[in-house]
Design an enzyme around this catalytic site. Sequence first.
Site, PDB file in Angstrom:
ATOM      1  N   MET A  86       0.795  -1.228   0.000  1.00  0.00           N
ATOM      2  CA  MET A  86       0.000   0.000   0.000  1.00  0.00           C
ATOM      3  C   MET A  86       0.832   1.285   0.000  1.00  0.00           C
ATOM      4  O   MET A  86       0.462   2.262   0.640  1.00  0.00           O
ATOM      5  CB  MET A  86      -0.976  -0.017   1.192  1.00  0.00           C
ATOM      6  CG  MET A  86      -1.873  -1.236   1.229  1.00  0.00           C
ATOM      7  SD  MET A  86      -2.824  -1.502  -0.293  1.00  0.00           S
ATOM      8  CE  MET A  86      -4.138  -0.313  -0.046  1.00  0.00           C
ATOM      9  N   ASN A 103       1.049  -5.970 -10.195  1.00  0.00           N
ATOM     10  CA  ASN A 103       0.210  -5.566  -9.049  1.00  0.00           C
ATOM     11  C   ASN A 103      -1.172  -6.170  -9.206  1.00  0.00           C
ATOM     12  O   ASN A 103      -1.637  -6.391 -10.318  1.00  0.00           O
ATOM     13  CB  ASN A 103       0.091  -4.038  -9.015  1.00  0.00           C
ATOM     14  CG  ASN A 103      -0.733  -3.550  -7.829  1.00  0.00           C
ATOM     15  OD1 ASN A 103      -0.570  -4.036  -6.721  1.00  0.00           O
ATOM     16  ND2 ASN A 103      -1.628  -2.604  -8.063  1.00  0.00           N
ATOM     17  N   HIS A 105      -5.095  -5.267  -8.142  1.00  0.00           N
ATOM     18  CA  HIS A 105      -5.894  -4.135  -7.657  1.00  0.00           C
ATOM     19  C   HIS A 105      -7.352  -4.580  -7.549  1.00  0.00           C
ATOM     20  O   HIS A 105      -7.875  -5.213  -8.474  1.00  0.00           O
ATOM     21  CB  HIS A 105      -5.761  -2.943  -8.619  1.00  0.00           C
ATOM     22  CG  HIS A 105      -6.500  -1.747  -8.134  1.00  0.00           C
ATOM     23  ND1 HIS A 105      -6.012  -0.921  -7.130  1.00  0.00           N
ATOM     24  CD2 HIS A 105      -7.716  -1.252  -8.466  1.00  0.00           C
ATOM     25  CE1 HIS A 105      -6.883   0.038  -6.893  1.00  0.00           C
ATOM     26  NE2 HIS A 105      -7.923  -0.139  -7.686  1.00  0.00           N
ATOM     27  N   SER A 132      -8.197  -6.692 -10.942  1.00  0.00           N
ATOM     28  CA  SER A 132      -7.338  -6.613 -12.128  1.00  0.00           C
ATOM     29  C   SER A 132      -5.900  -6.904 -11.727  1.00  0.00           C
ATOM     30  O   SER A 132      -5.440  -6.447 -10.679  1.00  0.00           O
ATOM     31  CB  SER A 132      -7.367  -5.198 -12.724  1.00  0.00           C
ATOM     32  OG  SER A 132      -8.691  -4.739 -12.936  1.00  0.00           O
ATOM     33  N   ASP A 141      -2.002   2.761 -10.653  1.00  0.00           N
ATOM     34  CA  ASP A 141      -3.034   1.786 -11.040  1.00  0.00           C
ATOM     35  C   ASP A 141      -3.385   1.888 -12.525  1.00  0.00           C
ATOM     36  O   ASP A 141      -4.502   1.536 -12.927  1.00  0.00           O
ATOM     37  CB  ASP A 141      -4.304   1.950 -10.177  1.00  0.00           C
ATOM     38  CG  ASP A 141      -4.032   1.699  -8.697  1.00  0.00           C
ATOM     39  OD1 ASP A 141      -3.175   0.857  -8.386  1.00  0.00           O
ATOM     40  OD2 ASP A 141      -4.687   2.361  -7.854  1.00  0.00           O
ATOM     41  N   GLU A 170      -9.408 -12.571  -6.602  1.00  0.00           N
ATOM     42  CA  GLU A 170      -7.993 -12.162  -6.589  1.00  0.00           C
ATOM     43  C   GLU A 170      -7.107 -13.379  -6.393  1.00  0.00           C
ATOM     44  O   GLU A 170      -6.087 -13.553  -7.057  1.00  0.00           O
ATOM     45  CB  GLU A 170      -7.731 -11.151  -5.467  1.00  0.00           C
ATOM     46  CG  GLU A 170      -8.461  -9.829  -5.633  1.00  0.00           C
ATOM     47  CD  GLU A 170      -8.089  -8.829  -4.545  1.00  0.00           C
ATOM     48  OE1 GLU A 170      -6.919  -8.752  -4.153  1.00  0.00           O
ATOM     49  OE2 GLU A 170      -8.994  -8.111  -4.071  1.00  0.00           O
TER      50      GLU A 170
HETATM   51  C1  GAR Z   1      -6.194  -6.850  -1.674  1.00  0.00           C
HETATM   52  O1  GAR Z   1      -7.573  -6.727  -1.873  1.00  0.00           O
HETATM   53  C2  GAR Z   1      -5.416  -6.153  -2.771  1.00  0.00           C
HETATM   54  O2  GAR Z   1      -6.023  -6.254  -4.022  1.00  0.00           O
HETATM   55  C3  GAR Z   1      -5.438  -4.719  -2.294  1.00  0.00           C
HETATM   56  O3  GAR Z   1      -5.233  -4.805  -0.901  1.00  0.00           O
HETATM   57  C4  GAR Z   1      -5.754  -6.059  -0.425  1.00  0.00           C
HETATM   58  C5  GAR Z   1      -4.652  -6.749   0.327  1.00  0.00           C
HETATM   59  O4  GAR Z   1      -5.118  -7.913   0.921  1.00  0.00           O
HETATM   60  N1  GAR Z   1      -4.445  -3.937  -2.934  1.00  0.00           N
HETATM   61  C6  GAR Z   1      -4.579  -2.644  -3.207  1.00  0.00           C
HETATM   62  O5  GAR Z   1      -5.569  -2.012  -2.913  1.00  0.00           O
HETATM   63  C7  GAR Z   1      -3.399  -2.028  -3.929  1.00  0.00           C
HETATM   64  N2  GAR Z   1      -3.741  -0.734  -4.397  1.00  0.00           N
HETATM   65  P1  GAR Z   1      -4.122  -9.074   1.291  1.00  0.00           P
HETATM   66  O6  GAR Z   1      -3.027  -8.414   2.139  1.00  0.00           O
HETATM   67  O7  GAR Z   1      -4.925 -10.026   2.097  1.00  0.00           O
HETATM   68  O8  GAR Z   1      -3.580  -9.654   0.027  1.00  0.00           O
END
Ligand code: GAR
Length: 211
Positions: A86, A103, A105, A132, A141, A170
């Site tokens: 992040m 990445n 997203h 995505s 992004d 995801e």
């Molecule tokens: C996930 O949903 C990922 O897509 C998002 O943060 C979450 C992390 O969860 N990423 C973003 O928003 C990047 N801009 P995780 O730590 O359980 O994988």
Amino acid sequence: MKRYVILISGRGSNMESLLDAGLPGNCAAVISNRPEAAGLAAAASRGVATRAIDHRGFATREAFDADLAAEIERHAPDLVLLAGFMRILTDDFVRRFEGRLLNIHPSLLPLFPGVRTHAQALAAGVRLHGCSVHFVTPALDGGPIIAQAAVPVQADDDAETLGRRVLAEEHRIYPRVARWFLDGRLRLVGGRVCLEGETAVSGSLHVPQIA
Ligand code: GAR
């Protein structure tokens, strides 16, 4: 054997889905910008080397990114996977790894870049939402999209219920894309996605479906 590095900031469920996918490569390290990230313990329990580089210890974004880049380069990875990382990365960092930096997203880009994507989707009233996987470029992004998965938005969804269904997707698409890359079938060529063996798709999905 190809080598990859995963960057996380928190829970690390996408990282776990990558580590558990039996990818054709070695995970050289999981690196977090937050020492308290739960994902670090999950990686260590799988025998993967972990490292925390606390961004709060750096005066500038450039200084943090330089340290992070040096730590990544130490492992000479073929691929760097952002998995819930992040931090906005500097252009220099992105250019250094361009073409081997992916990445995930949680939206159907180019809709809803940034944060709180599920709330953004609900506020916009879209019927389809999703996730995505894209190559990272300096545009936030905004890099070339490799794969997307969509889920229908239900009438009674809140950000949590919708986010849960998106997260399940995801976990399906990110390991698949990572495998394509590590198999040498996916490349960034002239700023465009080149995916060997991609077949044509036909048909359409209508949401809602009314009898
Ligand atoms: C996930 O949903 C990922 O897509 C998002 O943060 C979450 C992390 O969860 N990423 C973003 O928003 C990047 N801009 P995780 O730590 O359980 O994988």
